[in-house]
Structures are given as C-alpha cells and as structure tokens.
Design a protein around this motif. Sequence first.
Motif, mmCIF file in Angstrom:
data_model
loop_
_atom_site.group_PDB
_atom_site.id
_atom_site.type_symbol
_atom_site.label_atom_id
_atom_site.label_comp_id
_atom_site.label_asym_id
_atom_site.label_seq_id
_atom_site.Cartn_x
_atom_site.Cartn_y
_atom_site.Cartn_z
ATOM 1 N N MET A 37 -4.661 -0.502 -20.326
ATOM 2 C CA MET A 37 -3.351 -0.907 -20.177
ATOM 3 C C MET A 37 -2.600 -0.328 -19.035
ATOM 4 S SD MET A 37 -0.691 -2.997 -20.952
ATOM 5 C CE MET A 37 -1.654 -3.413 -22.241
ATOM 6 N N LEU A 38 -2.811 0.823 -18.851
ATOM 7 C CA LEU A 38 -2.484 1.842 -17.936
ATOM 8 C C LEU A 38 -3.027 1.090 -16.362
ATOM 9 C CD1 LEU A 38 -1.189 4.283 -17.057
ATOM 10 C CD2 LEU A 38 -2.997 5.610 -17.269
ATOM 11 N N GLY A 39 -3.845 0.786 -16.392
ATOM 12 C CA GLY A 39 -4.414 -0.043 -14.989
ATOM 13 C C GLY A 39 -3.856 -1.163 -14.881
ATOM 14 N N ARG A 40 -3.471 -1.896 -15.858
ATOM 15 C CA ARG A 40 -2.846 -3.153 -15.770
ATOM 16 C C ARG A 40 -1.640 -2.955 -15.380
ATOM 17 N NH1 ARG A 40 -1.721 -7.241 -20.671
ATOM 18 N NH2 ARG A 40 -0.689 -8.706 -19.317
ATOM 19 N N LEU A 41 -0.550 -1.885 -16.070
ATOM 20 C CA LEU A 41 0.767 -1.364 -15.565
ATOM 21 C C LEU A 41 0.628 -0.999 -13.922
ATOM 22 C CD1 LEU A 41 1.776 0.233 -18.779
ATOM 23 C CD2 LEU A 41 2.821 -1.733 -17.830
ATOM 24 N N GLU A 42 -0.364 -0.178 -13.698
ATOM 25 C CA GLU A 42 -0.214 0.331 -12.173
ATOM 26 C C GLU A 42 -0.166 -0.951 -11.156
ATOM 27 O OE1 GLU A 42 -3.108 3.207 -9.376
ATOM 28 O OE2 GLU A 42 -3.762 2.841 -11.549
ATOM 29 N N ILE A 43 -1.263 -2.102 -11.564
ATOM 30 C CA ILE A 43 -1.396 -3.020 -10.726
ATOM 31 C C ILE A 43 0.046 -3.794 -10.683
ATOM 32 C CG2 ILE A 43 -2.438 -5.205 -10.502
ATOM 33 C CD1 ILE A 43 -5.076 -4.048 -11.665
ATOM 34 N N ALA A 44 0.626 -3.813 -12.024
ATOM 35 C CA ALA A 44 1.916 -4.696 -11.996
ATOM 36 C C ALA A 44 3.008 -3.939 -11.401
ATOM 37 C CB ALA A 44 2.424 -4.771 -13.136
ATOM 38 N N LEU A 45 2.878 -2.601 -11.345
ATOM 39 C CA LEU A 45 3.983 -1.964 -10.373
ATOM 40 C C LEU A 45 3.789 -2.000 -9.013
ATOM 41 C CD1 LEU A 45 6.096 0.306 -10.229
ATOM 42 C CD2 LEU A 45 4.673 2.125 -10.513
ATOM 43 N N GLU A 46 2.488 -1.873 -8.476
ATOM 44 C CA GLU A 46 2.155 -2.260 -6.981
ATOM 45 C C GLU A 46 2.664 -3.527 -6.564
ATOM 46 O OE1 GLU A 46 -1.690 -1.753 -4.192
ATOM 47 O OE2 GLU A 46 -1.766 -1.787 -6.256
ATOM 48 N N GLN A 47 2.238 -4.578 -7.343
ATOM 49 C CA GLN A 47 2.597 -5.661 -6.991
ATOM 50 C C GLN A 47 4.113 -5.905 -7.057
ATOM 51 O OE1 GLN A 47 0.483 -8.279 -9.864
ATOM 52 N NE2 GLN A 47 -1.251 -8.333 -8.637
ATOM 53 N N ALA A 48 4.835 -5.386 -7.965
ATOM 54 C CA ALA A 48 6.261 -5.358 -8.015
ATOM 55 C C ALA A 48 6.954 -4.827 -6.785
ATOM 56 C CB ALA A 48 6.794 -4.681 -9.277
ATOM 57 N N LEU A 49 6.430 -3.724 -6.505
ATOM 58 C CA LEU A 49 6.919 -2.874 -5.201
ATOM 59 C C LEU A 49 6.812 -3.635 -3.827
ATOM 60 C CD1 LEU A 49 5.897 0.688 -6.316
ATOM 61 C CD2 LEU A 49 8.142 -0.555 -6.241
ATOM 62 N N ARG A 50 5.543 -4.256 -3.902
ATOM 63 C CA ARG A 50 5.099 -5.184 -2.660
ATOM 64 C C ARG A 50 6.271 -6.391 -2.657
ATOM 65 N NH1 ARG A 50 -1.235 -6.071 -2.938
ATOM 66 N NH2 ARG A 50 -1.755 -4.040 -2.490
ATOM 67 N N LEU A 51 6.711 -6.912 -3.691
ATOM 68 C CA LEU A 51 7.634 -7.977 -3.911
ATOM 69 C C LEU A 51 8.993 -7.545 -3.516
ATOM 70 C CD1 LEU A 51 8.581 -10.932 -4.685
ATOM 71 C CD2 LEU A 51 8.496 -10.023 -7.074
ATOM 72 N N ILE A 52 9.377 -6.249 -3.910
ATOM 73 C CA ILE A 52 10.704 -5.948 -3.505
ATOM 74 C C ILE A 52 10.553 -5.557 -1.990
ATOM 75 C CG2 ILE A 52 12.109 -3.741 -3.619
ATOM 76 C CD1 ILE A 52 11.192 -3.526 -6.531
ATOM 77 N N ASP A 53 9.681 -5.073 -1.351
ATOM 78 C CA ASP A 53 9.471 -4.818 0.034
ATOM 79 C C ASP A 53 9.517 -6.171 0.591
ATOM 80 O OD1 ASP A 53 9.122 -2.159 -0.034
ATOM 81 O OD2 ASP A 53 7.100 -2.141 0.193
ATOM 82 N N GLU A 54 9.053 -7.058 0.222
ATOM 83 C CA GLU A 54 8.958 -8.583 0.716
ATOM 84 C C GLU A 54 10.271 -8.962 0.786
ATOM 85 O OE1 GLU A 54 7.034 -12.738 -0.627
ATOM 86 O OE2 GLU A 54 5.816 -10.843 -0.858
ATOM 87 N N LEU A 55 11.136 -8.791 -0.366
ATOM 88 C CA LEU A 55 12.480 -9.425 -0.461
ATOM 89 C C LEU A 55 13.537 -8.599 0.251
ATOM 90 C CD1 LEU A 55 12.544 -10.267 -4.213
ATOM 91 C CD2 LEU A 55 12.099 -11.934 -2.250
ATOM 92 N N THR A 56 13.191 -7.333 0.527
ATOM 93 C CA THR A 56 14.351 -6.378 1.279
ATOM 94 C C THR A 56 13.953 -6.159 2.567
ATOM 95 O OG1 THR A 56 13.130 -4.621 0.519
ATOM 96 C CG2 THR A 56 14.917 -5.342 -0.980
ATOM 97 N N GLY A 57 12.816 -6.655 3.042
ATOM 98 C CA GLY A 57 12.367 -6.555 4.398
ATOM 99 C C GLY A 57 11.765 -5.131 4.649
ATOM 100 N N GLY A 58 11.642 -4.337 3.544
ATOM 101 C CA GLY A 58 11.139 -2.977 3.665
ATOM 102 C C GLY A 58 9.666 -2.873 4.027
ATOM 103 N N SER A 59 8.977 -1.683 4.177
ATOM 104 C CA SER A 59 7.624 -1.618 4.515
ATOM 105 C C SER A 59 6.849 -0.833 3.527
ATOM 106 C CB SER A 59 7.365 -0.902 5.866
ATOM 107 O OG SER A 59 8.104 0.402 5.617
#
Length: 59
Positions: A37-59
Amino acid sequence: MSALTTGQQATARQAREALTDSRQLPPTASDNDRAHMLGRLEIALEQALRLIDELTGGS
C-alpha cells in the motif's frame, strides 16, 4: 473535472482510489500488505505531482 483529459482523469481517479484503499486497510494487515500500500501511495503521489506540474506549467 471535465476540463481534464481522459488520462488526467484516470490519474486523479487512481490516486483517490489508492488513498481510499489505504484508509480502509485493516489494523491487522500484514507488513507485506502495508508495504504494498505504501508503494501504491508513493506511485499515486508521484503521478499526482506530475499532473499538477502539467496543469500549472511547472517542472
């Protein structure tokens, strides 16, 4: 959420599902289940942060 692409919606949905499943993990869960579950949450967090960067133009 309709302003998101299908892939972005899937990312958000998977992150929500991982969090929900984590919160429902029983106190008697094995160490292996907790590690999974911890691994799954880590992957979800990484993907969510990529999505935020994509939406905000961040890097």
